[in-house]
Motif scaffolding. Sequence first.
Motif, short mmCIF file in Angstrom:
data_model
loop_
_atom_site.label_atom_id
_atom_site.label_comp_id
_atom_site.label_asym_id
_atom_site.label_seq_id
_atom_site.Cartn_x
_atom_site.Cartn_y
_atom_site.Cartn_z
N ASN A 178 0.78 -1.26 -0.14
CA ASN A 178 0.20 -0.11 -0.10
C ASN A 178 0.93 1.13 -0.09
OD1 ASN A 178 -1.53 2.10 1.06
ND2 ASN A 178 -3.08 0.68 1.29
N LEU A 179 1.06 1.90 -1.29
CA LEU A 179 2.10 3.05 -1.25
C LEU A 179 1.62 4.10 -0.44
CD1 LEU A 179 4.44 3.88 -2.67
CD2 LEU A 179 3.31 4.65 -4.57
N GLN A 214 4.75 0.38 -5.57
CA GLN A 214 3.29 -0.37 -5.32
C GLN A 214 3.57 -1.63 -5.96
OE1 GLN A 214 0.50 0.64 -3.48
NE2 GLN A 214 0.05 -1.64 -3.87
N ASN A 273 3.10 5.08 -8.99
CA ASN A 273 3.10 3.80 -8.64
C ASN A 273 4.39 3.74 -7.48
OD1 ASN A 273 0.77 2.67 -9.52
ND2 ASN A 273 1.79 2.17 -11.43
#
Length: 132
Positions: free
Chosen positions: A16-17, A57, A42
């Motif tokens: 979960n970035l 991510q 991402n």
Amino acid sequence: MSKTGQINHIEIYVSNLKNTHLFWDTLLLENLNYKIYQEWPNGISYKLDETYLVFVQSNKTIPEYNRTRVGLNHLAFLVLTTKQVDKIRSQLLASNYNELYANLYPHAGGAESYALYIEDPDRIKVEIVCKQ
């Protein structure tokens, strides 16, 4: 100045970035003098001198990361004073991150070490250590 053998970068895939971003911003930007180096939808990277950390991510989150399996066990960061360790501990605990070995704080690494051990959102162990 770059040195032969110096780590250029470390890249870590995360589940979960957004959550990762919050944890590492607090640690790296607010406390350890890193700067945001690159940012894209991402991923994000943080840079200190010639070394940078990259978080990307992942869409492959099974099996979950486990530091006791083969692979990365933890990342350790040096600070110069015990007060810095205490400050970082207070900040991260206030945000409800999981402290490891809390009953042994600040000497879980031994009498010669003043350190915090805490988990990032993916349970990667992070050590903040002041060599006394």
